[in-house]
Design a protein around this motif. Structure first.
Motif, PDB file in Angstrom:
ATOM      1  N   ASP A 213       0.861  -1.174   0.000  1.00 38.61           N
ATOM      2  CA  ASP A 213       0.000   0.000   0.000  1.00 38.61           C
ATOM      3  C   ASP A 213       0.902   1.230   0.000  1.00 38.61           C
ATOM      4  O   ASP A 213       1.686   1.428   0.941  1.00 38.61           O
ATOM      5  N   PRO A 214       0.842   2.091  -1.018  1.00 33.99           N
ATOM      6  CA  PRO A 214       1.763   3.234  -1.071  1.00 33.99           C
ATOM      7  C   PRO A 214       1.601   4.200   0.095  1.00 33.99           C
ATOM      8  O   PRO A 214       2.583   4.767   0.567  1.00 33.99           O
ATOM      9  N   ILE A 215       0.368   4.387   0.570  1.00 29.42           N
ATOM     10  CA  ILE A 215       0.152   5.318   1.678  1.00 29.42           C
ATOM     11  C   ILE A 215       0.758   4.767   2.962  1.00 29.42           C
ATOM     12  O   ILE A 215       1.428   5.484   3.712  1.00 29.42           O
ATOM     13  N   VAL A 216       0.556   3.499   3.216  1.00 29.62           N
ATOM     14  CA  VAL A 216       1.148   2.873   4.403  1.00 29.62           C
ATOM     15  C   VAL A 216       2.671   2.914   4.324  1.00 29.62           C
ATOM     16  O   VAL A 216       3.358   3.201   5.311  1.00 29.62           O
ATOM     17  N   ALA A 217       3.205   2.675   3.143  1.00 28.57           N
ATOM     18  CA  ALA A 217       4.659   2.624   2.982  1.00 28.57           C
ATOM     19  C   ALA A 217       5.304   3.977   3.244  1.00 28.57           C
ATOM     20  O   ALA A 217       6.309   4.071   3.963  1.00 28.57           O
ATOM     21  N   ILE A 218       4.741   5.046   2.685  1.00 26.61           N
ATOM     22  CA  ILE A 218       5.368   6.351   2.869  1.00 26.61           C
ATOM     23  C   ILE A 218       5.173   6.872   4.289  1.00 26.61           C
ATOM     24  O   ILE A 218       6.063   7.523   4.845  1.00 26.61           O
ATOM     25  N   CYS A 219       4.036   6.563   4.912  1.00 30.00           N
ATOM     26  CA  CYS A 219       3.832   6.963   6.305  1.00 30.00           C
ATOM     27  C   CYS A 219       4.791   6.216   7.228  1.00 30.00           C
ATOM     28  O   CYS A 219       5.331   6.799   8.182  1.00 30.00           O
TER      29      CYS A 219
ATOM     30  N   ILE B 213       8.276   7.886   6.764  1.00 33.64           N
ATOM     31  CA  ILE B 213       8.420   9.239   7.304  1.00 33.64           C
ATOM     32  C   ILE B 213       8.216   9.269   8.820  1.00 33.64           C
ATOM     33  O   ILE B 213       8.885  10.005   9.538  1.00 33.64           O
ATOM     34  N   TYR B 214       7.282   8.459   9.323  1.00 36.36           N
ATOM     35  CA  TYR B 214       6.971   8.470  10.752  1.00 36.36           C
ATOM     36  C   TYR B 214       7.127   7.062  11.342  1.00 36.36           C
ATOM     37  O   TYR B 214       6.137   6.456  11.779  1.00 36.36           O
ATOM     38  N   PRO B 215       8.336   6.506  11.377  1.00 37.04           N
ATOM     39  CA  PRO B 215       8.497   5.149  11.922  1.00 37.04           C
ATOM     40  C   PRO B 215       8.179   5.071  13.407  1.00 37.04           C
ATOM     41  O   PRO B 215       7.744   4.027  13.896  1.00 37.04           O
ATOM     42  N   GLU B 216       8.390   6.176  14.149  1.00 37.33           N
ATOM     43  CA  GLU B 216       8.119   6.155  15.584  1.00 37.33           C
ATOM     44  C   GLU B 216       6.633   5.947  15.863  1.00 37.33           C
ATOM     45  O   GLU B 216       6.256   5.249  16.809  1.00 37.33           O
ATOM     46  N   MET B 217       5.772   6.550  15.044  1.00 32.20           N
ATOM     47  CA  MET B 217       4.337   6.406  15.256  1.00 32.20           C
ATOM     48  C   MET B 217       3.894   4.967  15.025  1.00 32.20           C
ATOM     49  O   MET B 217       2.963   4.467  15.682  1.00 32.20           O
ATOM     50  N   MET B 218       4.549   4.278  14.098  1.00 35.54           N
ATOM     51  CA  MET B 218       4.199   2.889  13.828  1.00 35.54           C
ATOM     52  C   MET B 218       4.519   1.987  15.014  1.00 35.54           C
ATOM     53  O   MET B 218       3.871   0.977  15.239  1.00 35.54           O
TER      54      MET B 218
ATOM     55  N   ARG C 262      -6.420  10.512   6.906  1.00 33.82           N
ATOM     56  CA  ARG C 262      -7.279   9.492   7.521  1.00 33.82           C
ATOM     57  C   ARG C 262      -6.458   8.331   8.055  1.00 33.82           C
ATOM     58  O   ARG C 262      -6.729   7.807   9.152  1.00 33.82           O
ATOM     59  N   TYR C 263      -5.474   7.910   7.305  1.00 35.05           N
ATOM     60  CA  TYR C 263      -4.641   6.789   7.769  1.00 35.05           C
ATOM     61  C   TYR C 263      -3.832   7.181   8.995  1.00 35.05           C
ATOM     62  O   TYR C 263      -3.742   6.412   9.963  1.00 35.05           O
ATOM     63  N   MET C 264      -3.246   8.391   8.985  1.00 36.25           N
ATOM     64  CA  MET C 264      -2.451   8.827  10.131  1.00 36.25           C
ATOM     65  C   MET C 264      -3.315   8.986  11.370  1.00 36.25           C
ATOM     66  O   MET C 264      -2.886   8.647  12.483  1.00 36.25           O
ATOM     67  N   LYS C 265      -4.538   9.478  11.208  1.00 31.01           N
ATOM     68  CA  LYS C 265      -5.429   9.620  12.366  1.00 31.01           C
ATOM     69  C   LYS C 265      -5.842   8.266  12.914  1.00 31.01           C
ATOM     70  O   LYS C 265      -6.101   8.133  14.114  1.00 31.01           O
ATOM     71  N   SER C 266      -5.908   7.263  12.046  1.00 34.61           N
ATOM     72  CA  SER C 266      -6.273   5.925  12.523  1.00 34.61           C
ATOM     73  C   SER C 266      -5.193   5.329  13.424  1.00 34.61           C
ATOM     74  O   SER C 266      -5.465   4.408  14.195  1.00 34.61           O
TER      75      SER C 266
END
Length: 222
Positions: free
Chosen positions: A131-137, A140-145, A172-176
Motif C-alpha cells: 500500500d503506497p500510503i502505508v509505505a510512505i507513512c 516518514i513516521y516510523p516512531e508512530m508505527m 485518515r490513515y495517520m489519524k487511525s
C-alpha cells in the motif's frame, strides 16, 4: 511568473513620468530607478492559457529587452542548512540540496531517446511496498508505527501530496494510528450574506454547496 509585457509597461510608464524631472530618464530603464526582481527560473513559468511552449517561454522576463539591462545576482547561502542541528544533518541536507539543484541545472541524469533519466538515490527511495500510503507513512513516521511518543518528529516532518484527495487519504490513515480517544464537537453554520437584499445569491450559496468546494487555500467550516 510575471508576464514580460507587464514589466515592459511599468518600464515605459516610469520613463514617461520621471522624464519631467530628469530629461535623461526617458532613455534609462525604469526611468533610472533601481528595480529588484525576485524569483527562480526553475519554478513555474507564466500561465498563458491555450498558448504553445514557445509562446510561454517567450513571455518570461529574460526574453524581454529589459533583460539586457539586468544584473543577475545569485543567493549563495542556504538558510535551511544554516538552521540544521548537527554536522550529520547539515551534511545530509546539503547533499540533497545539491542533488535537487543538479536536476534543475540539467547536470543530473542522462538523455536517452529524447527523455532525461534521473537516478533516485537509494536513501530517499521506497523500493518495496504493498500500500503506497502505508509505505510512505511508515518511512516518514516510523516512531508512530511503533507506538512511541513522536510529537517532535511529527512537527519536523511532512509528506507532500499532488492532490487534495491524496492528502485526505494520508490524513485518515495517520489519524487511525492515533490511540487517543476521539472527541466529537458539534457546530452550526450559515452563509453570511454580503448584502441585505440579495436573496437570490443567498439561496444559491447554501451550506451544502459551500461544503463541496475543495481547493487549495480555501477552508469551509460547518
Amino acid at each position: 511568473m510575471v508576464n514580460k509585457y507587464g514589466i515592459e509597461a511599468l518600464d515605459r510608464t516610469m520613463r514617461d513620468i520621471l522624464r519631467f524631472n530628469n530629461s535623461r530618464s526617458e532613455e534609462q530603464p525604469f526611468g533610472g530607478k533601481t528595480i529588484v526582481f525576485g524569483g527562480d527560473f526553475r519554478q513555474i513559468l507564466p500561465v498563458i492559457p491555450k498558448e504553445t511552449r514557445q509562446e510561454i517561454v517567450n513571455a518570461i522576463i529574460n526574453s524581454s529587452y529589459i533583460w539586457n539591462s539586468c544584473k543577475l545576482m545569485t543567493l549563495m547561502k542556504n538558510m535551511r542548512l544554516e538552521g540544521a542541528n548537527g554536522n550529520q544533518s547539515c551534511r545530509e541536507l546539503k547533499e540533497f540540496a545539491d542533488w535537487i539543484l543538479s536536476i534543475g541545472d540539467g547536470r543530473c541524469g542522462r538523455s536517452m531517446d529524447g527523455a532525461d533519466n534521473v537516478e533516485i538515490p537509494d536513501d530517499i527511495l521506497i523500493k518495496e511496498w504493498d500500500d503506497p500510503i502505508v509505505a510512505i507513512c511508515r518511512e516518514i513516521y516510523p516512531e508512530m508505527m511503533s507506538g512511541m511518543n513522536c510529537d517532535m518528529q511529527v512537527e519536523d516532518r511532512a509528506i507532500l501530496a499532488t492532490t487534495l484527495e491524496l492528502v485526505d487519504e494520508i490524513n485518515r490513515y495517520m489519524k487511525s494510528l492515533n490511540p487517543t480517544e476521539a472527541q466529537t464537537y458539534f457546530s452550526s453554520g450559515k452563509a453570511c450574506p454580503t448584502e441585505n437584499n440579495n436573496d437570490i445569491l443567498a439561496s444559491v450559496h447554501i451550506l451544502e454547496l459551500l461544503n463541496t468546494i475543495r481547493c487549495s487555500g480555501v477552508q469551509t467550516t460547518t
